[in-house]
Design an enzyme around this catalytic site. Structure first.
Site, short mmCIF file in Angstrom:
data_model
loop_
_atom_site.label_atom_id
_atom_site.label_comp_id
_atom_site.label_asym_id
_atom_site.label_seq_id
_atom_site.Cartn_x
_atom_site.Cartn_y
_atom_site.Cartn_z
N GLU A 54 32.59 46.53 28.87
CA GLU A 54 33.42 45.81 29.83
C GLU A 54 34.27 44.75 29.14
O GLU A 54 35.44 44.57 29.48
CB GLU A 54 32.55 45.13 30.90
N TYR B 295 53.05 30.74 47.50
CA TYR B 295 52.10 31.82 47.21
C TYR B 295 52.36 32.48 45.87
O TYR B 295 51.45 33.05 45.27
CB TYR B 295 52.00 32.84 48.34
N GLU C 54 31.03 36.08 39.75
CA GLU C 54 30.77 34.83 40.47
C GLU C 54 31.47 33.66 39.76
O GLU C 54 32.04 32.78 40.41
CB GLU C 54 29.26 34.55 40.54
N LYS D 99 35.39 44.31 41.95
CA LYS D 99 35.35 45.21 40.79
C LYS D 99 35.35 46.63 41.34
O LYS D 99 34.32 47.12 41.82
CB LYS D 99 34.05 44.97 40.02
#
Length: 121
Positions: free
Chosen positions: A21, A53, A73, A99
């Protein structure tokens, strides 16, 4: 409270626990809800009375495409913290980090975390 919603922001990052990863990377999708009083902006039609934005998108991008983290997290927490640092008008935010293709066996659409944070007074 009024909201500005940025949905399905897509980035490529290197977050995760597994070596592949952090070496190969993967796609991440992010949803952000910015709680802000939009009445003044609606009446004045001036950008300084709202949250841009496009700038919020760049704040999120800098984190998701930035330094690798073990946990999504931590990615979500850093996004929330940086949104508060960059936008004085922000009262609260919801951040969802998704994910789509984590390296786990099974049949699923995605995995995600969602956090809600309020401005510290």
């Amino acid at each position: 409270m009024d909201k500005i919603i940025l949905k399905n922001l897509q980035y490529y990052g290197y977050h995760g626990l597994l070596p592949e990863e952090t070496k190969l990377g993967q796609r991440f999708n992010v949803d952000v809800e910015l709680a802000v009083d939009l009445k003044k902006a609606g009446l004045s039609d001036k950008m300084e009375d709202s949250i841009h934005y496009g700038q919020a998108y760049e704040v999120v991008r800098s984190i998701v495409e930035g330094d690798p983290k073990n946990l999504i997290e931590s990615v979500a927490e850093e996004i929330a913290n940086n949104l508060f640092k960059n936008f004085d008008l922000l009262q609260a935010c919801t951040v969802r980090v998704i994910k789509p293709n984590p390296p786990i066996d099974g049949h699923y659409e995605s995995v995600a975390v969602e956090i809600y944070r309020e401005k510290k007074l």
